[in-house]
Design an enzyme around this catalytic site. Structure first.
Site, mmCIF file in Angstrom:
data_model
loop_
_atom_site.group_PDB
_atom_site.id
_atom_site.type_symbol
_atom_site.label_atom_id
_atom_site.label_comp_id
_atom_site.label_asym_id
_atom_site.label_seq_id
_atom_site.Cartn_x
_atom_site.Cartn_y
_atom_site.Cartn_z
ATOM 1 N N LYS A 227 0.875 -1.279 -0.049
ATOM 2 C CA LYS A 227 -0.077 0.133 -0.025
ATOM 3 C C LYS A 227 0.756 1.181 -0.172
ATOM 4 O O LYS A 227 2.138 1.117 0.606
ATOM 5 C CB LYS A 227 -0.980 -0.088 1.305
ATOM 6 C CG LYS A 227 -2.027 0.990 1.199
ATOM 7 C CD LYS A 227 -3.101 0.588 2.220
ATOM 8 C CE LYS A 227 -4.338 1.850 2.038
ATOM 9 N NZ LYS A 227 -5.505 1.566 2.959
ATOM 10 N N HIS A 261 -4.139 1.085 -4.207
ATOM 11 C CA HIS A 261 -3.219 1.219 -3.350
ATOM 12 C C HIS A 261 -2.098 1.967 -3.769
ATOM 13 O O HIS A 261 -0.736 1.961 -3.134
ATOM 14 C CB HIS A 261 -2.775 -0.205 -2.584
ATOM 15 C CG HIS A 261 -3.529 -0.706 -1.633
ATOM 16 N ND1 HIS A 261 -3.268 -1.865 -0.745
ATOM 17 C CD2 HIS A 261 -4.940 -0.353 -1.231
ATOM 18 C CE1 HIS A 261 -4.119 -2.229 0.084
ATOM 19 N NE2 HIS A 261 -5.242 -1.278 -0.168
#
Length: 418
Positions: A227, A261
């Protein structure tokens, strides 16, 4: 009759390009999308002492009819699956364990706590995937888990992940299809860190301990998910793209790309071919970020089509494990599943109906004019007629007819949950 006639006309158009429609539909039928259970209850789970949602995750809206227990969630999933063409999978988080009201800490979870899920999956003939839940917990309250400075907290989460992998192994053995067990953690800092290396060293050491427990890949496949940033980790995320890509390649693990992400100007579709050069497998969580990792319902947009094109044109349907990850409580939750999953399948069909070899040859010859012209013309080819025929063939509603089923279910089932 109209659907069949439209299909036959469309077939002729595509077959001029050497595209075998029956073969395309047969291949599409073999694709299983992993549908995330947490859309059905707003990522709450069923723990006896459930904590508030945390870890940079937020669900907005209060549409009536949220699943209140596992039985309702399975009922909702089953209804949604009946409106989606093909045979698919369901993806669970650890917080969906059933403990009969008993408080069972996450580092003590066992296969028996998911026995009802397995029995249900056997009954309807689907596979299950799994995720340890490293958020919405007092031991993740400061936003750190596997990289936490406190060795006791790290050990708790290490044990939870080991237990989760064993639950994944149980799924694979019982259901005859390997379970993808994916690790994502919320670890990071809101403001600029003074030390990035030490937390990443701790995360690497934690992962090494988790994966030191041998589990047969026949039953369980391990994935790690990166992420860029989250709520509460705007300035630094320990498990970045570079960290997990390096870890996955070095340790023969599957790298999972979540389409929400990354930076808004980055596209996951552009990463797929590069990763497949170095890894035999890749996993996806397909979502739709709107300005941030907001996990909106997947729509049939340019990026979704481009993801499907990258998978199909590179003959990677058997290499890429496709899962979904979105949650919207402002609309009917079953409709969200149906819209998102049908769009993912629709995008794959769209990609299968392109003359990829011809387009590749144009590029190799430097004929960029014809390449662009053909790619653009195919956008308005009669793809919809093929999709309608596929839905009818798979005994699911055609076009928006599925919405009537959802509306009826809402009236008869969901409204009674108030």
């Amino acid at each position: 009759m109209v659907i069949k006639e439209s299909f036959e006309k469309a077939r002729q158009v595509y077959e001029k390009w050497g595209i075998n429609i029956e073969e395309v539909l047969e291949n599409l039928q073999q694709v299983s999308i992993s549908i995330h259970c947490w859309q059905g209850d707003d990522v709450k789970g069923f723990e006896a002492d459930a904590s508030e949602l945390s870890g940079g995750i937020d669900v907005t809206g209060n549409y009536p009819g949220k699943a209140r227990n596992a039985e309702e969630l399975r009922q909702d999933l089953e209804k949604a699956l009946s409106l989606i063409p093909g045979k698919h999978r369901v993806n669970l988080h650890a917080i969906y364990a059933e403990t009969n009201g008993e408080k069972v800490e996450r580092d003590q979870l066992e296969p028996k706590h998911f026995e009802n899920w397995v029995n249900w999956a056997k009954k309807i003939g689907i596979g299950l995937d799994f995720n340890p839940t490293l958020f919405s917990h007092e031991k993740a309250a400061d936003g750190l888990t596997l990289s936490h400075p406190d060795p006791g907290i790290r050990e708790f989460w290490i044990n939870h992940c080991i237990r989760s992998r064993k639950i994944g192994e149980y799924f694979g053995k019982e259901l005859g299809t390997p379970c993808l067990t994916n690790i994502w953690i919320p670890d990071g800092y809101k403001d600029i860190p003074s030390d990035r290396l030490t937390p990443r060293k701790r995360l690497k050491e934690s992962l090494d301990k988790i994966f030191s427990v041998e589990i047969n890949e026949k039953y369980n496949l391990d994935a790690v998910e990166s992420k860029l940033f989250g709520i509460g980790s705007e300035s630094f995320v320990v498990g970045s793209h570079e960290f997990y890509l390096g870890y996955a390649l070095q340790n023969n693990k599957i790298y999972l790309l979540d389409t929400g992400h990354f930076h808004p100007t980055e596209t996951v579709s552009n990463k797929i071919s590069s990763i497949l050069l170095y890894s035999d497998r890749l996993a996806l969580h397909v979502s739709r970020p709107v300005r941030w990792d907001s996990d909106h319902v997947v729509i049939f947009d340019d990026e979704l089509r481009e993801i499907a094109l990258e998978i199909v044109r590179n003959d990677a349907l058997h290499k890429v494990l496709i899962g979904l990850d979105f949650f919207d409580a402002s609309i009917n939750r079953l409709a969200a599943w149906v819209i998102g999953t049908r769009n993912m399948i629709k995008a794959l069909l769209y990609a299968m109906l392109m003359p990829h070899e011809y387009l590749k040859q144009l590029q190799e010859k430097g004929n960029f004019t014809e390449r662009l012209a053909v790619m653009e013309e195919f956008k308005t080819y009669p793809f919809g007629a093929i999709w309608d025929y596929y839905c009818e063939k798979m005994n699911v509603p055609v076009r928006e007819e599925w919405l009537k089923e959802i509306q009826k279910y809402e009236e008869e089932v969901l409204t009674k949950r108030q």
